[in-house]
Design a protein around this motif. Structure first.
Motif, PDB file in Angstrom:
ATOM      1  N   ARG A  99     -43.772  27.968 -91.048  1.00 29.52           N
ATOM      2  CA  ARG A  99     -45.122  28.427 -91.296  1.00 29.52           C
ATOM      3  C   ARG A  99     -46.325  27.399 -91.674  1.00 29.52           C
ATOM      4  O   ARG A  99     -47.413  27.564 -90.964  1.00 29.52           O
ATOM      5  CB  ARG A  99     -44.941  29.519 -92.310  1.00 29.52           C
ATOM      6  CG  ARG A  99     -44.338  30.870 -91.966  1.00 29.52           C
ATOM      7  CD  ARG A  99     -45.276  31.662 -91.015  1.00 29.52           C
ATOM      8  NE  ARG A  99     -44.577  32.319 -90.070  1.00 29.52           N
ATOM      9  CZ  ARG A  99     -44.957  32.853 -88.769  1.00 29.52           C
ATOM     10  NH1 ARG A  99     -46.015  32.403 -88.671  1.00 29.52           N
ATOM     11  NH2 ARG A  99     -44.126  33.510 -88.153  1.00 29.52           N
ATOM     12  N   ALA A 100     -46.048  26.514 -92.604  1.00 30.82           N
ATOM     13  CA  ALA A 100     -47.128  25.520 -92.787  1.00 30.82           C
ATOM     14  C   ALA A 100     -47.478  24.693 -91.905  1.00 30.82           C
ATOM     15  O   ALA A 100     -48.475  24.163 -91.585  1.00 30.82           O
ATOM     16  CB  ALA A 100     -46.370  24.797 -93.942  1.00 30.82           C
ATOM     17  N   ILE A 101     -46.393  24.252 -91.022  1.00 30.67           N
ATOM     18  CA  ILE A 101     -46.865  23.587 -89.610  1.00 30.67           C
ATOM     19  C   ILE A 101     -47.430  24.123 -88.828  1.00 30.67           C
ATOM     20  O   ILE A 101     -48.265  23.808 -88.081  1.00 30.67           O
ATOM     21  CB  ILE A 101     -45.555  22.810 -89.277  1.00 30.67           C
ATOM     22  CG1 ILE A 101     -44.950  21.946 -90.510  1.00 30.67           C
ATOM     23  CG2 ILE A 101     -45.514  22.117 -88.023  1.00 30.67           C
ATOM     24  CD1 ILE A 101     -43.703  21.383 -90.084  1.00 30.67           C
TER      25      ILE A 101
ATOM     26  N   ALA B 171     -42.213  21.255 -86.949  1.00 33.53           N
ATOM     27  CA  ALA B 171     -41.072  22.209 -87.790  1.00 33.53           C
ATOM     28  C   ALA B 171     -39.750  21.985 -87.368  1.00 33.53           C
ATOM     29  O   ALA B 171     -39.056  21.855 -88.358  1.00 33.53           O
ATOM     30  CB  ALA B 171     -41.725  23.619 -87.394  1.00 33.53           C
ATOM     31  N   ALA B 172     -39.312  21.962 -86.036  1.00 34.09           N
ATOM     32  CA  ALA B 172     -38.248  21.435 -85.541  1.00 34.09           C
ATOM     33  C   ALA B 172     -37.582  20.080 -85.954  1.00 34.09           C
ATOM     34  O   ALA B 172     -36.522  20.056 -86.449  1.00 34.09           O
ATOM     35  CB  ALA B 172     -37.717  21.923 -84.108  1.00 34.09           C
ATOM     36  N   PHE B 173     -38.501  19.182 -86.040  1.00 33.36           N
ATOM     37  CA  PHE B 173     -38.114  17.926 -86.722  1.00 33.36           C
ATOM     38  C   PHE B 173     -37.954  17.779 -87.965  1.00 33.36           C
ATOM     39  O   PHE B 173     -36.788  17.625 -88.429  1.00 33.36           O
ATOM     40  CB  PHE B 173     -39.326  17.149 -86.142  1.00 33.36           C
ATOM     41  CG  PHE B 173     -38.909  15.431 -86.679  1.00 33.36           C
ATOM     42  CD1 PHE B 173     -38.475  14.797 -85.516  1.00 33.36           C
ATOM     43  CD2 PHE B 173     -39.233  14.911 -87.959  1.00 33.36           C
ATOM     44  CE1 PHE B 173     -38.071  13.336 -85.677  1.00 33.36           C
ATOM     45  CE2 PHE B 173     -39.106  13.747 -88.075  1.00 33.36           C
ATOM     46  CZ  PHE B 173     -38.484  12.889 -86.897  1.00 33.36           C
ATOM     47  N   VAL B 174     -38.636  18.467 -88.865  1.00 33.73           N
ATOM     48  CA  VAL B 174     -38.277  18.686 -90.272  1.00 33.73           C
ATOM     49  C   VAL B 174     -37.274  19.348 -90.609  1.00 33.73           C
ATOM     50  O   VAL B 174     -36.249  18.914 -91.380  1.00 33.73           O
ATOM     51  CB  VAL B 174     -39.500  19.047 -91.183  1.00 33.73           C
ATOM     52  CG1 VAL B 174     -39.173  19.328 -92.487  1.00 33.73           C
ATOM     53  CG2 VAL B 174     -40.757  18.263 -90.868  1.00 33.73           C
ATOM     54  N   ILE B 175     -37.112  20.847 -90.047  1.00 34.77           N
ATOM     55  CA  ILE B 175     -35.930  21.323 -90.340  1.00 34.77           C
ATOM     56  C   ILE B 175     -34.776  20.772 -89.732  1.00 34.77           C
ATOM     57  O   ILE B 175     -33.559  21.077 -90.177  1.00 34.77           O
ATOM     58  CB  ILE B 175     -36.210  22.958 -89.628  1.00 34.77           C
ATOM     59  CG1 ILE B 175     -37.074  23.618 -90.552  1.00 34.77           C
ATOM     60  CG2 ILE B 175     -34.859  23.577 -89.770  1.00 34.77           C
ATOM     61  CD1 ILE B 175     -37.547  25.066 -89.914  1.00 34.77           C
ATOM     62  N   GLY B 176     -34.635  20.053 -88.713  1.00 33.83           N
ATOM     63  CA  GLY B 176     -33.484  19.460 -88.027  1.00 33.83           C
ATOM     64  C   GLY B 176     -32.932  18.339 -88.621  1.00 33.83           C
ATOM     65  O   GLY B 176     -31.775  17.979 -88.084  1.00 33.83           O
ATOM     66  N   ILE B 177     -33.521  17.874 -89.580  1.00 30.43           N
ATOM     67  CA  ILE B 177     -32.955  16.378 -90.423  1.00 30.43           C
ATOM     68  C   ILE B 177     -31.739  16.950 -91.162  1.00 30.43           C
ATOM     69  O   ILE B 177     -30.706  16.285 -90.769  1.00 30.43           O
ATOM     70  CB  ILE B 177     -33.970  16.044 -91.301  1.00 30.43           C
ATOM     71  CG1 ILE B 177     -35.092  15.449 -90.370  1.00 30.43           C
ATOM     72  CG2 ILE B 177     -33.252  15.137 -92.089  1.00 30.43           C
ATOM     73  CD1 ILE B 177     -36.345  14.783 -91.245  1.00 30.43           C
TER      74      ILE B 177
END
Length: 467
Positions: free
Chosen positions: A93-95, A111-117
């Protein structure tokens, strides 16, 4: 090459063929069973003493699980904590909030990049579905998007999650390759991220912008309502449906994602910047060990996101237990791959591969990518593709700490996610989640993953100029 070397190479070719048949034939062997069965067959065919075969299997399976399995377990629990506490929703949401329609794919990519780590592809996509569905529905209603807004936003998510899953540790595939090739972990993460960024851009927002107007994809309305709330509500209903239920701050959520990665990268910096006698170096090398880094990240998330968010402790414990159940199959495949790789080494096939390769003029990065691509496509498992390709190429990766070896890790990971088609679980998850036909899923999911694979290879080859 001697006649014995040719015999060993033929045994390897037969083993790969047997692996493909056992997994894809009517027998439908689980990859773990197939790997263990083929490992025994290879050992017997290569003339390994029968009293040593069980020892090879145990050493290979146990060794890889000791190095990768515990790290993978912590990673799975960390990802589950992020999801259960609402941290992933908060990050997404923040992104995405306040983004313009043209910028939305880029924000979803972020968002997917951060969550995907810390998350596997399938888990990350499920976590992002509420965001994708709610934002796509709002985009369709308020801006009348020409084409499929769902593909418009799904493509960046698929591209980012697939790239990180295949090319960047601490995901299990790249971690297996790092361990098997004795590559430098921090360097592998660094070059993986360098290769990942342009790859994600091309496969995600760029390709998504081109393909979305050409596909008429609409998920099932009931599924949209389940993930994004009722359409009869006001414009904020969808956002409310996926808003975090707990008061998790975005900064804490981001810190929980990045703690293990930063610790692993600091280890490499310490090894380059400090003398071996330095206490700072010793401390950072210790905290940068994958097991320690993932444990630290998990404990940080447990207190910062779990207990502080007000989740009942029994709910936290149940969520963590469920996360381990979800990765049990992957752990077994990794163990089977470790056994297979150890048998190749103990039976002399590894030396035969090295002998054969010494007379060939083929780029090792291209070979690693091609082997992983073919094995993944033919077995339906990216993990099988990585562990088998790593075992085959391990004798050729002489300098484990070099840039070239880290680029080989990236190339093998990139190869494993190409040609992701009907025998892969991820293909069906995307197809059914978005209500796609077989052709639509091929033009979107399969093509995106293959673009990721090819771009990953090209980036690895480009960086190899400096190796």
């Amino acid at each position: 090459m001697t006649g014995h070397t040719w015999t060993l190479l033929l045994i390897l070719a037969a083993a790969i063929a047997a692996l493909i048949v056992l997994i894809n034939s009517r027998l439908r062997f689980h990859p773990f069973i197939a790997l263990m069965t083929v490992s025994v067959g290879v050992a017997l065919a290569a003339g390994q003493p029968v009293e040593k075969i069980a020892e090879s299997l145990e050493e290979g399976a146990g060794g890889i699980l000791g190095d990768v399995g515990v790290t993978l377990a912590f990673g799975a629990m960390l990802g589950r904590l992020l999801s259960a506490s609402g941290a992933t929703d908060r990050i997404a949401r923040a992104i995405v909030d306040r983004a313009s329609p043209r910028a939305l794919p880029w924000y979803v990519t972020g968002a997917a990049f951060v969550i995907g780590i810390p998350m596997f592809f399938e888990i990350g996509l499920i976590v992002l579905l509420p965001l994708i569905f709610s934002v796509a529905r709002r985009l369709e209603r308020t801006h009348g998007y020409d084409g499929s807004p769902y593909v418009y936003l799904a493509a960046p998510a698929i591209g980012a999650l697939a790239t990180l899953h295949g090319m960047v540790a601490p995901h299990p595939g790249p971690l297996v390759a790092v361990e098997g090739l004795h590559a430098n972990l921090g360097l592998s993460i660094g070059v993986g991220l360098v290769c990942a960024i342009p790859t994600i851009i091309v496969a995600g927002p760029v390709y998504g912008r081109w393909i979305a107007p050409r596909l008429d994809v609409r998920p099932d309305p009931e599924l949209i309502a389940k993930f994004a709330g009722s359409e009869d509500g006001d414009q904020d209903t969808a956002a409310d449906a996926v808003a975090p239920k707990n008061g998790v701050r975005t900064g804490w959520a981001l810190a929980a994602v990045l703690v293990p990665v930063v610790l692993m990268l600091l280890r490499t910096v310490a090894e380059l910047a400090f003398d071996e006698s330095s206490q700072v170096r010793h401390a950072l090398v210790f905290t940068g060990e994958p097991v320690i880094a993932m444990l630290a990240g998990f404990l940080f998330a447990l207190f910062a996101l779990g207990y502080r968010s007000g989740l009942p402790t029994e709910e936290i414990r149940s969520a963590l237990t469920d996360s381990l159940k979800a990765v049990a199959g992957i752990l077994l495949i990794i163990a089977g791959g470790g056994a297979f790789n150890q048998v190749l080494k103990d039976s002399g096939i590894g030396e035969a591969i090295e002998s054969a390769a010494s007379g060939l003029h083929i780029n090792l990065i291209v070979l690693g990518w091609l082997l992983a691509l073919l094995l993944s496509f033919s077995t339906g498992s990216a993990t099988v593709g990585i562990v088998a390709a790593t075992g085959i190429l391990a004798p050729l990766a002489q300098d484990g700490g070099s840039l070239h070896t880290s680029l080989l890790v990236v190339a093998i990971g990139a190869g494993s996610i190409g040609l992701n088609y009907v025998n892969h679980a991820g293909f069906w998850l995307v197809k059914e989640s978005f209500g796609m036909t077989l052709g639509q899923a091929t033009k979107s999911h399969t093509t995106i993953q293959t673009i990721v694979s090819v771009c990953g290879l090209l980036m690895a080859l480009l960086l190899s100029v400096f190796a």
